[in-house]
Design an enzyme around this catalytic site. Structure first.
Site, PDB file in Angstrom:
ATOM      1  N   ASP A   1       0.849  -1.186   0.000  1.00 14.51           N
ATOM      2  CA  ASP A   1       0.000   0.000   0.000  1.00 14.51           C
ATOM      3  C   ASP A   1       0.887   1.238   0.000  1.00 14.51           C
ATOM      4  O   ASP A   1       1.483   1.577   1.024  1.00 14.51           O
ATOM      5  CB  ASP A   1      -0.930  -0.017   1.217  1.00 14.51           C
ATOM      6  CG  ASP A   1      -1.992   1.071   1.135  1.00 14.51           C
ATOM      7  OD1 ASP A   1      -1.794   2.050   0.390  1.00 14.51           O
ATOM      8  OD2 ASP A   1      -3.028   0.934   1.814  1.00 14.51           O
TER       9      ASP A   1
ATOM     10  N   ASP B   1      -1.659   5.513  -6.858  1.00 16.09           N
ATOM     11  CA  ASP B   1      -2.012   4.588  -5.783  1.00 16.09           C
ATOM     12  C   ASP B   1      -2.015   3.150  -6.298  1.00 16.09           C
ATOM     13  O   ASP B   1      -2.537   2.877  -7.381  1.00 16.09           O
ATOM     14  CB  ASP B   1      -3.396   4.965  -5.233  1.00 16.09           C
ATOM     15  CG  ASP B   1      -3.825   4.075  -4.074  1.00 16.09           C
ATOM     16  OD1 ASP B   1      -2.977   3.780  -3.205  1.00 16.09           O
ATOM     17  OD2 ASP B   1      -4.997   3.663  -4.037  1.00 16.09           O
TER      18      ASP B   1
END
Ligand SMILES: *[C@@H]1O[C@H](CO)[C@@H](O)[C@H](O)[C@H]1NC(C)=O
Ligand SMILES: *[C@@H]1O[C@H](CO)[C@@H](O)[C@H](O)[C@H]1NC(C)=O
Ligand SMILES: *[C@@H]1O[C@H](CO)[C@@H](O)[C@H](O)[C@H]1NC(C)=O
Ligand SMILES: *[C@@H]1O[C@H](CO)[C@@H](O)[C@H](O)[C@H]1NC(C)=O
Ligand SMILES: *[C@@H]1O[C@H](CO)[C@@H](O)[C@H](O)[C@H]1NC(C)=O
Length: 443
Positions: free
Chosen positions: A124, A322
């Site tokens: 992440d 992302d």
């Protein structure tokens, strides 16, 4: 209710064991399961549902594309989560329990403790705090880090400065504890240190959250590896090894092999790569912001109100790269303009349909224009596989992007997501303040 949960977790266990048996006999998976090469800083990255993933779950649909289409609805929750981080408000998912946050889709193998234990942790790059399920955790999945078996494990005391960096910190008998919300999950535990390694080089005294209690279904089962920009992230803690530099190539969603790479440190990074400046936004210091200045559909530069793309340190508005969101989201005004131009190219007589959360789909063969993302100093023309999704069960082709959600906080974020990144090497080079993009067939 509790009975249902037990049956669910039992069947999940069964699926996991069956999956594990299959994955071990598949010779293609051997590469992933062999120990990380000595002195190699390039790691295999798997999609969590890849045939080689020990974490893969039974898919609802027989067609992979149809499963991917379902991800779009879960994506909305990650977007709401990211938007709430920017707004500085806590995130309460809509219809909690039913809709879950899209768990970051890519996993790597990590070693933790002495002697080392293996965990498959989710990547992440929009978070700073890593956490793993620990011994005695209530509500975690079956594979946990047995902290009690590690001779180098320690709880972090409340007096340590690092304690001030954890979310909702508290002190429990002198030990630094934290609580956090991740999608529909509540996670609590203690700030801890232990030896942690992705490559052959261990990071001693790595600070992470040792989860003792978890509720909900959003947390990645074996934990989260935070690759954000903040001081608590893995990249910051391993700065002396990897100089806050890494790149990944996310494997294609279409490839059954599903293996990409994560490369740590400046060594071995592509020298010839297009780059755009990396921006730091004090409003959200963990995100990798870039300056998206426009979008081209075919040869036409789409007329997008400048405010929809503008980087704004006061509001946190702007564009981030992302790895945990699947489909790119543009703020409403930007998305509408791009979509309208895309539709215009199809001609007035071509009927537009929708599929799942996608509103620009066609059931007839279409002539597809190119799409170029224009960043400051770098144009990235996407291959069709990076902006279209084709359903296998019908002849439907959709534009694989959507508008950022307006609830519960109006999203000011444009998010360049993993569908648009697959089969590209994305370089995050903090010392030189740049993000690089190069096509690479990594799967
Ligand atoms: C760390 O804290 C946990 C939870 O409070 C406790 O069970 C454990 O014994 C502690 N471990 C060490 C090494 O102090
Ligand atoms: C964290 O949650 C637990 C219950 O899950 C609660 O006992 C504890 O007080 C919470 N800590 C903080 C700092 O909110
Ligand atoms: C999967 O891997 C095999 C060999 O490892 C290769 O021959 C095949 O082309 C790959 N398939 C795809 C779709 O990449
Ligand atoms: C669109 O459809 C109308 C009516 O069916 C027809 O007259 C027209 O020629 C079509 N235009 C194109 C570009 O195909
Ligand atoms: C990107 O494309 C635009 C429009 O075609 C062009 O004006 C610009 O110079 C290009 N930028 C770079 C860095 O190539």
């Amino acid at each position: 209710m509790e009975g249902t949960i037990h049956i669910l977790s039992l069947s999940l266990l069964l699926i996991l064991s069956l999956a594990q048996a299959g994955e071990l006999t598949n010779p293609k998976c051997a590469k992933f399961h062999q120990d990380n090469n000595k002195d190699s800083t390039t790691l295999q990255v798997l999609h969590v549902n890849s045939p080689c993933s020990p974490l893969k779950q039974q898919q609802k649909y027989t067609s992979w594309v149809d499963n991917v289409l379902q991800m779009q609805s879960k994506d909305t929750n990650r977007l709401q989560f990211l938007a709430s981080l920017v707004a500085g408000r806590s995130f309460v998912p809509i219809g909690s329990g039913r809709q879950i946050l899209q768990t970051p889709s890519y996993i790597v193998k990590a070693k933790i403790g002495t002697p080392p234990q293996t965990l498959m942790v989710a990547l992440d790059n929009s978070n700073d705090f890593s956490w793993f399920p620990c011994s005695g955790c209530v509500g975690c999945s079956s594979t946990v880090f047995a902290s009690t078996k590690s001779t180098t494990f320690n709880n972090v005391s409340c007096e340590r400065a690092v304690c001030s960096l954890v979310p909702k910190r508290d002190c429990d008998a002198g030990t630094c504890t934290f609580n956090l919300t991740y999608g529909n999950s509540n996670i609590g535990g203690g700030l801890s240190v232990d030896t942690f390694a992705l490559s052959a080089d261990p990071v001693p005294q790595f600070n992470f959250g040792c989860i003792r209690k978890a509720t909900g279904s959003s947390a990645p089962p074996q934990g989260l590896l935070a690759l954000g920009r903040g001081s608590l992230s893995f990249m910051s803690q391993a700065d002396s090894l990897y100089k806050s530099t890494f790149s990944y190539c996310l494997p294609s969603y279409k490839s059954p092999n599903f293996s990409g790479t994560l490369r740590l440190g400046p060594k071995g990074q592509p020298l010839r790569i297009k780059t755009t400046p990396l921006l730091r936004n004090p409003r959200r210091s963990s995100f990798y912001y870039v300056n998206l200045v426009g979008v081209k559909v075919g040869k036409a530069i789409v007329k997008i109100p400048p405010s929809a793309l503008a980087f704004n340190p006061n509001t946190g508005a702007g564009t981030i790269i992302d790895s945990g969101t699947v489909f790119t989201r543009l703020v409403e005004a930007a998305y509408t303009a791009v979509r309208n131009e895309f539709r215009r190219r199809m001609g007035r007589n071509t009927t537009v349909t929708s599929l799942g959360g996608f509103d620009t789909c066609y059931t007839v063969p279409i002539t597809i224009p190119t799409i170029t993302l224009m960043f400051a100093g770098m144009n990235v023309t996407l291959p069709q596989d990076n902006f279209l999704i084709r359903s296998s069960s019908s002849t439907t082709t959709c534009l694989a992007m959507a508008a950022s959600p307006a609830d519960p906080v109006n999203s000011v974020l444009n998010v360049i997501a993993s569908w648009q990144q697959q089969n590209h090497r994305i370089l995050f080079d903090v010392p030189n303040s740049r993000v690089g993009v190069a096509r690479e067939a990594c799967s």
